[in-house]
Design a protein around this motif. Structure first.
Motif, mmCIF file in Angstrom:
data_model
loop_
_atom_site.group_PDB
_atom_site.id
_atom_site.type_symbol
_atom_site.label_atom_id
_atom_site.label_comp_id
_atom_site.label_asym_id
_atom_site.label_seq_id
_atom_site.Cartn_x
_atom_site.Cartn_y
_atom_site.Cartn_z
ATOM 1 N N THR A 228 0.792 -1.242 -0.185
ATOM 2 C CA THR A 228 0.032 0.054 0.128
ATOM 3 C C THR A 228 0.727 1.322 -0.001
ATOM 4 O O THR A 228 0.109 2.306 -0.257
ATOM 5 C CB THR A 228 -1.062 0.033 1.210
ATOM 6 N N GLN B 118 1.266 1.391 -3.589
ATOM 7 C CA GLN B 118 -0.059 1.282 -4.290
ATOM 8 C C GLN B 118 0.106 0.336 -5.370
ATOM 9 O O GLN B 118 -0.340 0.367 -6.559
ATOM 10 C CB GLN B 118 -0.395 2.583 -4.671
ATOM 11 N N GLN C 77 -6.712 4.276 -6.937
ATOM 12 C CA GLN C 77 -7.610 3.958 -5.923
ATOM 13 C C GLN C 77 -8.222 2.578 -5.909
ATOM 14 O O GLN C 77 -8.075 1.821 -7.219
ATOM 15 C CB GLN C 77 -9.031 4.765 -6.223
ATOM 16 N N ARG D 142 -13.944 4.457 3.127
ATOM 17 C CA ARG D 142 -12.412 4.227 3.340
ATOM 18 C C ARG D 142 -11.966 3.393 4.488
ATOM 19 O O ARG D 142 -12.580 3.704 5.469
ATOM 20 C CB ARG D 142 -11.802 5.529 3.257
ATOM 21 N N SER E 245 -8.621 2.425 6.950
ATOM 22 C CA SER E 245 -7.621 3.049 7.476
ATOM 23 C C SER E 245 -6.366 3.456 6.876
ATOM 24 O O SER E 245 -5.494 4.239 7.108
ATOM 25 C CB SER E 245 -7.209 2.534 8.864
ATOM 26 N N LYS F 298 -4.350 4.783 3.190
ATOM 27 C CA LYS F 298 -4.800 5.833 2.219
ATOM 28 C C LYS F 298 -5.107 5.133 0.790
ATOM 29 O O LYS F 298 -4.336 4.248 0.357
ATOM 30 C CB LYS F 298 -3.426 6.623 2.116
ATOM 31 N N ASN F 299 -6.014 5.712 0.128
ATOM 32 C CA ASN F 299 -6.414 5.279 -1.250
ATOM 33 C C ASN F 299 -7.195 3.753 -1.327
ATOM 34 O O ASN F 299 -6.990 3.085 -2.276
ATOM 35 C CB ASN F 299 -5.403 5.439 -2.221
ATOM 36 N N TYR G 15 -13.167 11.246 -4.407
ATOM 37 C CA TYR G 15 -11.753 11.413 -3.915
ATOM 38 C C TYR G 15 -10.664 11.450 -5.243
ATOM 39 O O TYR G 15 -9.795 12.174 -5.055
ATOM 40 C CB TYR G 15 -11.285 10.178 -3.107
#
Length: 487
Positions: free
Chosen positions: A85, A88, A102, A333, A335, A337-338, A379
């Motif tokens: 993550t 990503q 995302q 979402r 915890s 990000k993205n 987002y």
């Protein structure tokens, strides 16, 4: 390395609805759907029954069904190995690496099993496990069903020509959905021979094509998408007994142990035995906490589901909800990000509306998937400040069928709420059961069994919180069209 704006993991109801939402609102977006099985769950014949209630069919379809509708959607049959993550990046079992802007995790849930290794213990969650159940049932004369939720309740009704021992941990059947009075209403139907389905019945169906089902993946313990409404419709649920179905219910019990035939013989002399025939040698025996032991051909473990999160926890420190799901906020979402999540894999972590709660149902999976797609787009376009919680999360509303009768559940219908507040009940044996729970003179929750045609009126009464205390028992008077009062 492949790169996509939006990646969704999971080809079940939540995942498919999520990519449809993104593709519909952003036709130019680059979207990837990753699914561990070669089929996806397609929602068809969608009908909006009321503002909150909806009906639809669910069919298993090949990738092409979805890809042909959305040119900007790519679907790949790949199994995810781990996530990075920070970068990503998704790593797949075939060494493919996929970068995302995302990500939405829609891997659903898996059945909790009494035993992961016992070949005579079966869980039912997806098409593959249903087909395994059918095969085992075709040669069975007696089975034991453990559990008191939707799957267990449906199975008890659908099984034919096989004795069923139904073990429930509660004082009455189907506590997930019904209070004690509603359970009594259904008891007489349990012993009836299964009614033939009417061809013109307006009923939600779960369909599968044998040719397609034969291509199901058998990769490890991979779990396919959850069963949809009426998953047992048009399936053979017949055992090998020449006698009609017989159902015996054991209340307020749990499983103490599962015994092999050999283990049972060793304990036979010191245990009170309950079985259909002293001469039958069953392949497996179930010992209950009340001391009784039942022999059977196999055991169905229908004791609930657990969110499919283990894979993602190996590489990422996600915050989990109390029930083990990926905790999500009001914008779906996690915890991390993205990374978003929706459907059975997630746990709603926002402040819930008074008359809504999360239940791992196909209807909520569809609603969450649709909303999660909108949130991901917001987002991605830096428009998250304009997001408002979807109105479907204002009121719990679910329609289904049990024992071949229409069931509608609205608001806080649970028995624990029923016991705390005032209740109005109307029942016609064999035809209908209606229970309306009032909190401070306002409708708090409802259970409608049968063709009552009251759901839309009471849906509005819950939403509007009109004081109906002045109506008293006339609120359920069958000779009064209560809808006229609130038009």
């Amino acid at each position: 390395m492949q790169k996509y704006q939006f990646v969704v993991i999971g080809g079940g109801i939540a995942g498919v609805t999520c990519v449809e939402s993104i593709a519909t609102f952003h036709p130019e977006a680059q979207i990837l759907l990753l699914t561990g099985t070669p089929l996806i769950k397609a929602i068809t014949n969608y009908v909006k029954v009321s503002k909150f209630l909806e009906e639809f069919d669910i069919e298993e379809r090949p990738f092409s069904y979805l890809a042909e509708q959305y040119p900007n959607l790519t679907i790949q049959n790949k199994v995810v190995a781990r996530l990075d993550t920070d970068r990503q990046v998704i790593f797949c079992m075939d060494n493919t690496q996929i970068q995302y802007d995302q990500l939405c995790i829609c891997t659903g849930a898996r059945p909790k099993l009494l035993s992961e290794t016992n070949p005579y213990v079966l869980g039912i969650r997806d098409t593959e496990t249903v087909e395994s159940f059918q095969k085992k049932l075709s040669t069975a004369k007696q089975i034991v069903i453990i559990g008191n939720g939707g799957i267990a309740t449906e199975l008890v009704y659908e099984v034919e020509h096989c004795s069923v021992i139904w073990a429930v941990k509660d004082p009455h059947i189907s506590t997930t959905f019904f209070d004690e009075a509603a359970a009594r209403f259904f008891l007489e139907r349990i012993q009836l021979a299964k009614e033939k389905q009417k061809l013109n019945e307006k009923r939600q169906k779960y369909e599968t094509t044998d040719r397609l089902a034969s291509t199901q993946s058998s990769t490890g313990n991979l779990c396919g998408g959850a069963l949809g409404p009426d998953w047992a419709a048009e399936r053979s649920m017949k055992g090998a007994s020449p006698q009609p179905r017989q159902v015996h219910i054991e209340y307020e019990v749990e499983v103490k142990s599962i015994l092999t035939s050999e283990e049972y013989q060793q304990r036979k002399s010191s245990t009170s035995i309950v079985q259909s025939s002293n001469e039958i040698q069953w392949p497996v025996y179930v010992e209950l906490t009340n001391g009784k032991i039942f022999g059977c051909d196999f055991v169905v473990s229908a004791i609930g589901v657990a969110p499919n999160v283990e894979l993602f926890l190996k590489s990422t420190n996600f915050t989990l909800g109390a029930d083990g799901g990926l905790l999500v906020d009001a914008h779906m979402r996690t915890s991390v990000k993205n990374v978003f999540a929706c459907g059975d894999v997630c746990t709603a972590g926002w402040e819930l509306a008074e008359h809504w709660f999360q239940m791992r149902l196909w209807s909520q999976a569809r609603q969450m998937g649709h909303y999660a797609g909108k949130c991901m787009l917001a987002y991605a376009n830096n428009e998250q400040d304009s997001l408002t919680m979807d109105f479907c999360f204002e009121l719990f509303a679910h329609t289904t069928k049990f024992f071949n009768m229409k069931v509608v559940l609205l608001g806080k219908y649970h028995e624990n709420d029923m016991k705390k507040y005032e209740n109005l009940i109307r029942m016609t044996p064999g035809e209908e059961y209606i229970r309306v729970t009032l909190k401070d003179g306002r409708v708090h929750g409802c259970v409608f069994i049968g063709d009552t045609e009251l759901e839309e009126t009471f849906e509005n009464l819950i939403l509007n919180q009109i004081d109906v205390s002045a109506f008293g028992e006339t609120l359920l008077d069958p000779n009064i069209d209560i809808a006229d009062y609130f038009d």
